[in-house]
Structure formats: C-alpha cells, structure tokens
Design a protein around this motif. Structure first.
Motif, PDB file in Angstrom:
ATOM      1  N   UNK A 119       0.815  -1.223   0.000  1.00 51.25           N
ATOM      2  CA  UNK A 119       0.000   0.000   0.000  1.00 51.25           C
ATOM      3  C   UNK A 119       0.844   1.266   0.000  1.00 51.25           C
ATOM      4  N   UNK A 120       2.123   1.150   0.293  1.00 53.55           N
ATOM      5  CA  UNK A 120       2.983   2.335   0.388  1.00 53.55           C
ATOM      6  C   UNK A 120       3.604   2.716  -0.953  1.00 53.55           C
ATOM      7  N   UNK A 121       3.206   2.022  -2.024  1.00 58.04           N
ATOM      8  CA  UNK A 121       3.766   2.292  -3.348  1.00 58.04           C
ATOM      9  C   UNK A 121       2.717   2.883  -4.283  1.00 58.04           C
ATOM     10  N   UNK A 122       3.197   3.580  -5.302  1.00 56.45           N
ATOM     11  CA  UNK A 122       2.315   4.094  -6.337  1.00 56.45           C
ATOM     12  C   UNK A 122       1.803   5.495  -6.051  1.00 56.45           C
ATOM     13  N   UNK A 123       1.084   6.041  -7.007  1.00 54.22           N
ATOM     14  CA  UNK A 123       0.587   7.408  -6.904  1.00 54.22           C
ATOM     15  C   UNK A 123      -0.553   7.551  -5.901  1.00 54.22           C
ATOM     16  N   UNK A 327      -4.510  13.827  -4.923  1.00 59.28           N
ATOM     17  CA  UNK A 327      -5.802  14.502  -4.968  1.00 59.28           C
ATOM     18  C   UNK A 327      -5.773  15.915  -4.453  1.00 59.28           C
ATOM     19  N   UNK A 328      -4.678  16.302  -3.813  1.00 55.70           N
ATOM     20  CA  UNK A 328      -4.570  17.641  -3.246  1.00 55.70           C
ATOM     21  C   UNK A 328      -3.424  18.411  -3.898  1.00 55.70           C
ATOM     22  N   UNK A 329      -2.215  17.898  -3.743  1.00 52.94           N
ATOM     23  CA  UNK A 329      -1.065  18.546  -4.361  1.00 52.94           C
ATOM     24  C   UNK A 329      -0.825  18.040  -5.785  1.00 52.94           C
ATOM     25  N   UNK A 330      -1.290  16.851  -6.035  1.00 55.36           N
ATOM     26  CA  UNK A 330      -1.096  16.256  -7.363  1.00 55.36           C
ATOM     27  C   UNK A 330      -2.186  15.231  -7.606  1.00 55.36           C
ATOM     28  N   UNK A 331      -2.877  15.337  -8.728  1.00 53.37           N
ATOM     29  CA  UNK A 331      -3.922  14.377  -9.058  1.00 53.37           C
ATOM     30  C   UNK A 331      -3.273  13.132  -9.640  1.00 53.37           C
ATOM     31  N   UNK A 332      -3.475  11.969  -9.022  1.00 54.35           N
ATOM     32  CA  UNK A 332      -2.862  10.741  -9.537  1.00 54.35           C
ATOM     33  C   UNK A 332      -3.240  10.482 -10.993  1.00 54.35           C
ATOM     34  N   UNK A 333      -2.266  10.039 -11.771  1.00 57.41           N
ATOM     35  CA  UNK A 333      -2.437   9.636 -13.168  1.00 57.41           C
ATOM     36  C   UNK A 333      -2.853  10.795 -14.088  1.00 57.41           C
ATOM     37  N   UNK A 335      -0.937  12.870 -15.559  1.00 62.00           N
ATOM     38  CA  UNK A 335      -0.044  12.976 -16.715  1.00 62.00           C
ATOM     39  C   UNK A 335      -0.574  12.137 -17.873  1.00 62.00           C
ATOM     40  N   UNK A 336      -1.158  10.995 -17.533  1.00 57.95           N
ATOM     41  CA  UNK A 336      -1.728  10.116 -18.561  1.00 57.95           C
ATOM     42  C   UNK A 336      -3.121  10.569 -18.967  1.00 57.95           C
ATOM     43  N   UNK A 337      -3.893  11.024 -17.966  1.00 55.69           N
ATOM     44  CA  UNK A 337      -5.264  11.484 -18.212  1.00 55.69           C
ATOM     45  C   UNK A 337      -5.413  12.914 -17.713  1.00 55.69           C
ATOM     46  N   UNK A 338      -5.038  13.907 -18.509  1.00 53.79           N
ATOM     47  CA  UNK A 338      -5.021  15.310 -18.076  1.00 53.79           C
ATOM     48  C   UNK A 338      -6.355  15.816 -17.539  1.00 53.79           C
ATOM     49  N   UNK A 339      -7.482  15.251 -17.993  1.00 58.99           N
ATOM     50  CA  UNK A 339      -8.785  15.739 -17.545  1.00 58.99           C
ATOM     51  C   UNK A 339      -8.996  15.540 -16.042  1.00 58.99           C
ATOM     52  N   UNK A 340      -8.192  14.647 -15.427  1.00 58.43           N
ATOM     53  CA  UNK A 340      -8.335  14.395 -13.992  1.00 58.43           C
ATOM     54  C   UNK A 340      -7.930  15.608 -13.155  1.00 58.43           C
ATOM     55  N   UNK A 341      -7.131  16.511 -13.723  1.00 62.85           N
ATOM     56  CA  UNK A 341      -6.652  17.666 -12.966  1.00 62.85           C
ATOM     57  C   UNK A 341      -7.791  18.538 -12.474  1.00 62.85           C
ATOM     58  N   UNK A 342      -8.897  18.547 -13.200  1.00 70.96           N
ATOM     59  CA  UNK A 342     -10.015  19.406 -12.815  1.00 70.96           C
ATOM     60  C   UNK A 342     -10.713  18.918 -11.540  1.00 70.96           C
ATOM     61  N   UNK A 343     -10.430  17.651 -11.148  1.00 73.62           N
ATOM     62  CA  UNK A 343     -11.055  17.099  -9.943  1.00 73.62           C
ATOM     63  C   UNK A 343     -10.182  17.265  -8.697  1.00 73.62           C
ATOM     64  N   UNK A 348      -4.661  21.423  -7.055  1.00 76.73           N
ATOM     65  CA  UNK A 348      -3.256  21.074  -6.872  1.00 76.73           C
ATOM     66  C   UNK A 348      -2.614  20.589  -8.154  1.00 76.73           C
ATOM     67  N   UNK A 349      -1.501  21.176  -8.522  1.00 68.83           N
ATOM     68  CA  UNK A 349      -0.743  20.724  -9.676  1.00 68.83           C
ATOM     69  C   UNK A 349       0.742  20.913  -9.387  1.00 68.83           C
ATOM     70  N   UNK A 350       1.184  20.370  -8.256  1.00 67.18           N
ATOM     71  CA  UNK A 350       2.580  20.481  -7.862  1.00 67.18           C
ATOM     72  C   UNK A 350       3.413  19.398  -8.545  1.00 67.18           C
ATOM     73  N   UNK A 351       4.695  19.635  -8.601  1.00 69.06           N
ATOM     74  CA  UNK A 351       5.642  18.644  -9.113  1.00 69.06           C
ATOM     75  C   UNK A 351       6.435  18.072  -7.945  1.00 69.06           C
TER      76      UNK A 351
END
Length: 501
Positions: A119-123, A327-333, A335-343, A348-351
């Motif tokens: 559970x400690x791995x991944x976005x 979901x706060x500083x960076x929306x998971x995935x 980069x692959x699905x840009x439309x997720x950023x709006x949620x 949040x769109x930090x690097x």
C-alpha cells in the motif's frame, strides 16, 4: 452474507478505528481482528470479499473520516479505495484456509504485512492507517521497529490477534488432552509476545534523558487557512511569525523552525519577501527554516518546499517535497489522463522533488519531511542514509479541522524516530507540534489551534540501525512468502477454487 457476518465485520472495523489516536486505546488493536477471524472459512469467496469490504469500510470511515473535512469526494473515494485492501486480505485468507484448513490462519500475519507494505507504493500510496501505528503509546513494546520497521509491529499485532482467536476457539471446543496442551502452548506464546518485546525495549531505552546538542525552537503560529491565503495573508503571516521568533530567541536557539507554507508567497522568487527574511535572520543571528511554495520559471513547475536561511549568507538551501498528497497537491495519473486535474482539491498541480536534501547547519546536519511525508518509512530512512543527524517535520494540518487527523499525523512520526534512532522536531501551523527522541518518547506536544513556542535541545544521531541499513527487509520477506503461498494455493487447488465462487 448473513446477519452474523454483518455484525462481526462491523465490530472488527469499529474496534480497529477506536485503536487509533486521539483515543489512547491502542490495546484494543490486540483483539480487534478476532471477530473478523471468526468469519472464516466462508463457503464462497464472494462472501469473504463482502465481509472484507464491510470491515474495511467501517474501519476507514471511522479512522480517516477527516478527509471529508476539506474534500467530501476525496473522503468517500478513500473509504472505498482503502477498503479494497481489506477485501484482498479476506479473499487470500479464505483461499488459504479452504486449502489448508485451520493451518491457513498462520498465513494471516504475513499476508496482512505484505498488503500494508504494498500500500505504500504508487501514486495512490497512503500508509496512514497501518496497524502498527496504533502502538505509539507503548514505546517499551515497539523498540524492535528499529529492526523490522513499523510493518513488523503490524505483524506482531496481527499475531496477537491470531493467538487470542485460537485461544477463544479452543476454549469453546472440547478437544481432549491434545486440545488442552495446545491451549497451554497458545497461552505461553501470547505471554511471550508481550514479554520479549518489553524486555528488549527495557534494555535499549536509556533511563536518563539523552544529552542534547542542538537547541531548536519550534513556532506554531496557528494562522487560520482563510487568513493565510487571503490578500493580507502574507503580511499577517510574516508579522505573526516574526513576533513569535523574537520571543523564541530569548532562549538562544541554534535553529528556528516555521511550519509548512509558513510564508504564503513565492519566497525565493519575490525579492521583497526574500530580502525581508534575510534581513530578519541577520538581525537575530539565528538560522531559520521555513516552508514556502516555490515556482520554477524555466519549467513552469510548482513545488511545496522548505528553505534554510543562514545569518550572514545570501545562499539559501532548499528542499522540494518528494511525496505529494494525492488529490490535493497532485492528481494521480493526471499525466496520462489530463482531464483528472479538474477534480483535484485546491486545484493542486505540484511537481515532485527529486533530491534527498540534507541541510548543512553548524551544529548538525538535518533533513525535512514536509506534511504527510512523515508516514513513509523509506523516505526518512533515505535521509538518514544521506547523513541527516536529526529530522524536522513541518506541516499545516489546519485543513483537517478539529478532528482526529492532526493527532494521528503527529503520532505516526514516532516510528520514524525509532526506526532510525533519530530525534525529530515537529512544527505544525495549528498543531500538533512536538519533539520526539530517538526512542519515540514525545515531549512538549501542543494542543491544536493554539499559538505556541516550543524549545528543546535535540541529540544527534550516533548509530545506524538495522532498519536504516537494510530498510523494509522484513516486509519484503512477508511479500515473498505471501506470494509463494498464494501461488501454491492457486496451483494446487485451481479446480476447487472455481467451485468456491
């Protein structure tokens, strides 16, 4: 799933949630899984999955409900997503028990630990509600985390549950002399499960307070979110922090710490504010570590950062947060699905940062964990390997409100101290701020939503633990053994498994 299954599932979920802070009821975790174990074996795997889901849903809703405080959608997603891991545990355990009989229960501690570790791995990584995190109050029992990490504590707690379940099961069944002997063996094992860790803890924890080498002042300004990010927020923040720092300097600290995003501006890019902090630092002749957003004009990337200002120097040391809040500083995935950023909550769109920065200070080297980075054992370990002699955790938990979130977050840092035998200074905007010694002993813990100044002298790290050298070796062994057992079960009983669906 009948009424009995529902009652047992919800009972286990509720008991598990009660074992977490702020309630000091960590001992409940020793028997919280007993009702859950009583559900097995199931005649159908889908029933096991459903019981796992109900248990996980009750547990997560009772433990991380505070996620709903800043984002209802994020909270509901977390409840259901995190419950999937309980479903996986229930399914795998049912497979083992249906294949090996009651001996399959021996698989439980290994499987639980393996799933927690994965559970400690991944976005979407979120190792917040690890079972081991319920035990931070019992420092004499959890010192072996310096060998196994917090996941070893989870393994230990599940094993205690398994012993209690086996004792209760044998107590209700008449099994003759063999049953009596097994009952007595289980009692001895249960006692040893407490005595051995306690003896070890009693042996390694020094009776005297450790001698400190670097005096640290922690500033908890308790600036509300709506004030911090309002148009006048920069002025209010600087004014509050400067006044409190001047008071703190009467204790002659070697380092002053401000919390995460203490300066609500692009400190390194806005010359007016950068020079203000430089001049303030020079006037007090004391280094100041502060959290601040940062922006790279060349790449167009935003960062959640920490900067160390040294008196008499214009060079500023910096660290960019590596593990971003999903979901706060960076929306998971995204980069692959840009439309997720709006949620994303707070847009949040930090690097993510790339460097494991070790700040250079005349009295000792240190690294900074920003916000929920403190829940990742491997990150703190990497800082220790890079040469950090103490750790700083800066955070802004005002987003959680007056919930259990700030208390849970603070207590998790206890394990980072024990795992690496390293002192930690924790600085939170609205609390909980505190100091943790290398053995997990907490001092100066503050109430939430109050202004406080904490000053203490921290010892520098002098030893390298087994965990620091080898990392989550114990967890990896559990993953390997669980994988081997799972393959064995599937290969040896493929036809039977199909029938059980």
């Amino acid at each position: 799933m009948d009424k009995r299954d529902l009652i047992l599932s919800t009972t286990s979920g509720a008991l598990l949630s009660l074992a977490f802070p702020p309630l000091r009821l960590g001992f409940i975790a020793y028997g919280a899984l007993v009702p859950f174990f009583s559900l097995f074996p199931h005649s159908k795997h889908k029933d096991a999955l459903l019981c796992g889901f109900v248990t996980g849903l009750c547990f997560n809703a009772g433990t991380v409900y505070w996620i709903c405080w800043p984002t209802l959608a994020g909270g509901l997603f977390s409840f259901f997503f995190l419950s999937l891991f309980f479903m996986l545990f229930a399914l795998m355990l049912n497979l083992a028990i249906r294949s090996w009989g009651t001996k399959g229960f021996l698989f439980a501690p290994f499987l639980w630990t393996a799933i927690e570790y994965l559970r400690s791995f991944g976005q979407l990584a979120f190792p917040w509600t690890l079972l081991g995190n319920t035990q931070t109050e019992y420092t004499r029992l959890i010192q072996f985390a310096s060998i196994s990490g917090v996941y070893g504590i989870s393994f230990w707690v599940v094993t205690i549950n398994l012993c209690l379940y086996s004792l209760l099961r044998h107590a209700t069944l008449k099994r003759g002399r063999v049953g009596e002997r097994l009952f007595h063996v289980l009692v001895v094992i249960l006692i040893l499960l407490f005595i051995i860790p306690y003896i070890y803890g009693n042996r390694v924890i020094p009776k005297e307070r450790l001698e400190g080498e670097v005096k640290v002042a922690v500033i908890q300004p308790s600036i509300p979110i709506d004030v911090k990010w309002a148009p006048e927020g920069v002025t209010v923040s600087f004014s509050t922090l400067e006044q409190m720092t001047i008071r703190a300097c009467s204790y002659r600290p070697d380092l002053v710490i401000w919390p995460e995003t203490a300066t609500p501006c692009y400190l390194m890019r806005q010359g007016e504010y950068r020079m203000r902090l430089h001049n303030f630092c020079d006037s007090l002749n004391v280094p100041i570590l502060t959290g601040s957003p940062d922006y790279d004009f060349q790449t167009g990337r935003f960062y959640n950062s920490a900067f160390l200002f040294m008196p008499g120097k214009r060079e500023v040391q910096g660290y960019d947060k590596i593990h971003l809040v999903p979901g706060s500083e960076r929306m998971p995935f995204s980069d692959t699905f840009p439309f997720l950023k709006k949620f994303a909550f707070r847009a949040g769109d930090f690097s993510a940062g790339k460097r494991f920065t070790v700040f250079q200070h005349p009295k000792g080297r240190f690294s900074t964990l920003i916000c929920f980075e403190s829940i990742f054992p491997e990150l703190a370990r990497q800082f220790a390997l890079q040469g950090a002699q103490f750790l700083v955790n800066i955070t802004n938990d005002a987003w959680f409100g007056r919930t259990s979130g700030p208390y849970q977050h603070a207590e998790i840092a206890v394990f980072r101290a024990i795992e690496n035998r390293i002192a930690i200074a924790r600085c939170a905007n609205t609390g909980v701020s505190m100091f943790i010694d290398p053995y997990g002993r907490v001092s100066g813990a503050t109430p939430i939503f109050t202004s406080r100044i904490l000053v203490d002298t921290l010892p520098l790290r002098r030893e390298e633990t087994f965990f620091t050298r080898h990392g989550n070796l114990f967890s990896k062994v559990c993953v390997a053994l669980s994988g081997i057992a799972l393959v064995w079960v599937v290969v040896s009983g493929t036809r039977k498994i199909r029938e059980l669906w």
